[in-house]
Design an enzyme around this catalytic site. Structure first.
Site, mmCIF file in Angstrom:
data_model
loop_
_atom_site.group_PDB
_atom_site.id
_atom_site.type_symbol
_atom_site.label_atom_id
_atom_site.label_comp_id
_atom_site.label_asym_id
_atom_site.label_seq_id
_atom_site.Cartn_x
_atom_site.Cartn_y
_atom_site.Cartn_z
ATOM 1 N N HIS A 85 -6.604 21.473 -4.019
ATOM 2 C CA HIS A 85 -7.093 20.598 -5.068
ATOM 3 C C HIS A 85 -8.551 20.942 -5.310
ATOM 4 C CE1 HIS A 85 -7.371 17.016 -7.578
ATOM 5 N NE2 HIS A 85 -8.605 16.958 -7.116
ATOM 6 N N CYS A 86 -8.885 21.253 -6.550
ATOM 7 C CA CYS A 86 -10.243 21.674 -6.853
ATOM 8 C C CYS A 86 -10.974 20.530 -7.543
ATOM 9 C CB CYS A 86 -10.210 22.903 -7.747
ATOM 10 S SG CYS A 86 -11.842 23.450 -8.235
ATOM 11 N N VAL A 87 -12.047 20.021 -6.914
ATOM 12 C CA VAL A 87 -12.766 18.904 -7.534
ATOM 13 C C VAL A 87 -13.523 19.354 -8.783
ATOM 14 C CG1 VAL A 87 -13.045 17.392 -5.552
ATOM 15 C CG2 VAL A 87 -14.673 19.221 -5.917
ATOM 16 N N ASN A 97 -11.106 19.051 -11.348
ATOM 17 C CA ASN A 97 -10.418 17.768 -11.258
ATOM 18 C C ASN A 97 -8.915 17.936 -11.428
ATOM 19 O OD1 ASN A 97 -10.061 15.041 -11.003
ATOM 20 N ND2 ASN A 97 -10.479 14.589 -13.153
#
Ligand SMILES: *[C@@H]1O[C@H](CO)[C@@H](O)[C@H](O)[C@H]1NC(C)=O
Ligand SMILES: [Zn+2]
Ligand SMILES: [Zn+2]
Length: 348
Positions: free
Chosen positions: A180-182, A185
């Site tokens: 999951h890449c912040v 998002n």
């Protein structure tokens, strides 16, 4: 403290940051987390309840829930660099007779990067839904090593297809889950790994190009100022040539914003270049970062529940078979850009 000490500390801090981030990014037990939990334990008795609760809330909001904050931060940082470049470096380079073509490359790269960034954010990474799950199960075979048949996600109440994982931030299972890449998002999965890779490559190219143009500009500024041939009178009344440290100090004092921007861009470049190499490597060997960590025993302890019969998920895995997924570099890359469709293999 004089200027040179300050400058030395600045360089040392930046290099240490680059080193630490490269070494520990992606690992769960890294010194940052350890330090953070230690600090929070130590200061806990001295901080009021409301402060503790709100900082916990902010942390949770930032990293454990979907939010656009990092997207805005990303746009803000990028905007600052481009504003600085446009207002100071661009004009100087024009005076220096740098061609308009090479000066417009950063803007072209910015446009390309923004497209991939947008696609990364907006594309469905491959959410496992009730409707699709029966066909997604046939896309990849279970290897009975990292992925076992018949395991369901406790939250989604759906059977987990091979190579999928439940994303706690988005609260969904994702096909060919990577991470999951912040910053975007969104999860990176079967549907958007290609955009993610292109995005990383274009950010690197952007940072490198801006760094080169800015470095070139500063070099010309130094040459033009004649500082290299200059000399000064030291405390004993002797004439001394101005050394490289003198030049650095001169640049810092004359173009503080440009030098700071250059430092930031170089920092971003090295950081992302390492990350991009890692992800390109994974793409070439047909692995996801989830599988990479899993096969090294980083995540395996947690991948319950597993059928007792094929309890192969021990932390000590056969490292000689690390890339046994791979069917050749080109085919692996092809699969990233044309992910196998769920419906294609239906009925196999
Ligand atoms: C990638 O690995 C998966 C293993 O689950 C395999 O099914 C797939 O065929 C591999 N693709 C390529 C192109 O090697
Ligand atoms: Zn799930
Ligand atoms: Zn996610």
């Amino acid at each position: 403290m004089d200027f040179l000490h300050l400058f030395g500390i600045y360089v040392a801090v930046v290099l240490t940051c680059i080193f630490l981030v490269c070494k520990y990014s992606g690992q769960q037990h890294n010194p940052f987390n350890t330090l953070l939990s230690y600090v929070s334990k130590v200061v806990a008795p001295f901080t009021p309840q409301w402060l503790q609760r709100s900082s916990h809330w902010i942390f949770h909001r930032l990293f454990h829930q979907r939010s656009n904050i990092f997207i805005y931060l990303h746009i803000f940082l990028e905007g600052s660099v481009y504003a600085e470049f446009t207002y100071e470096v661009f004009g100087f380079c024009r005076e220096m007779d740098t061609s308009l073509t090479s000066l417009s490359v950063p803007y072209v790269l910015l446009a390309i990067k923004s497209c991939f960034f947008y696609l990364c954010i907006k594309t469905d990474p491959g959410t496992v839904t009730k409707k699709k799950v029966s066909s997604l199960i046939h896309v990849y075979p279970y290897d009975r090593r990292l992925f076992h048949p018949g395991v369901s996600c406790e939250t989604c109440q759906l059977v987990k297809p091979a190579r999928s994982k439940h994303c706690r931030v988005c609260n969904r299972c994702v096909q060919r889950f990577d991470h999951h890449c912040v910053w975007v998002n969104n999860c990176v999965g079967a549907g958007n790994t290609r955009y993610f890779l292109l995005y990383l490559l274009s950010v690197c190219a952007m940072a490198l190009d801006i760094a080169l143009l800015t470095g070139d500009m500063l070099l010309h500024a130094v040459l033009r100022s004649g500082l290299l041939r200059a000399s000064y009178i030291d405390e004993y009344g002797q004439q001394q040539p101005a050394g490289p440290l003198f030049v650095v100090q001169h640049l810092f004092l004359t173009f503080p914003r440009i030098v700071f921007m250059l430092g930031f861009v170089i920092f971003v470049f090295f950081l992302l270049a390492g990350y991009t190499l890692f992800h390109s490597f994974l793409a070439l060997v047909n692995q996801t970062s989830n599988e990479w960590y899993k096969s090294r025993g980083f995540v395996c302890r947690h991948c319950h529940p597993m059928p007792a019969a094929d309890n192969l998920c021990s932390p000590v895995l056969d490292h000689s078979k690390r890339y046994y997924y791979s069917r050749g570099l080109l085919r692996n890359l092809g699969e990233i850009f044309f992910p196998p469709q769920a419906t294609q293999k239906k009925g196999n």
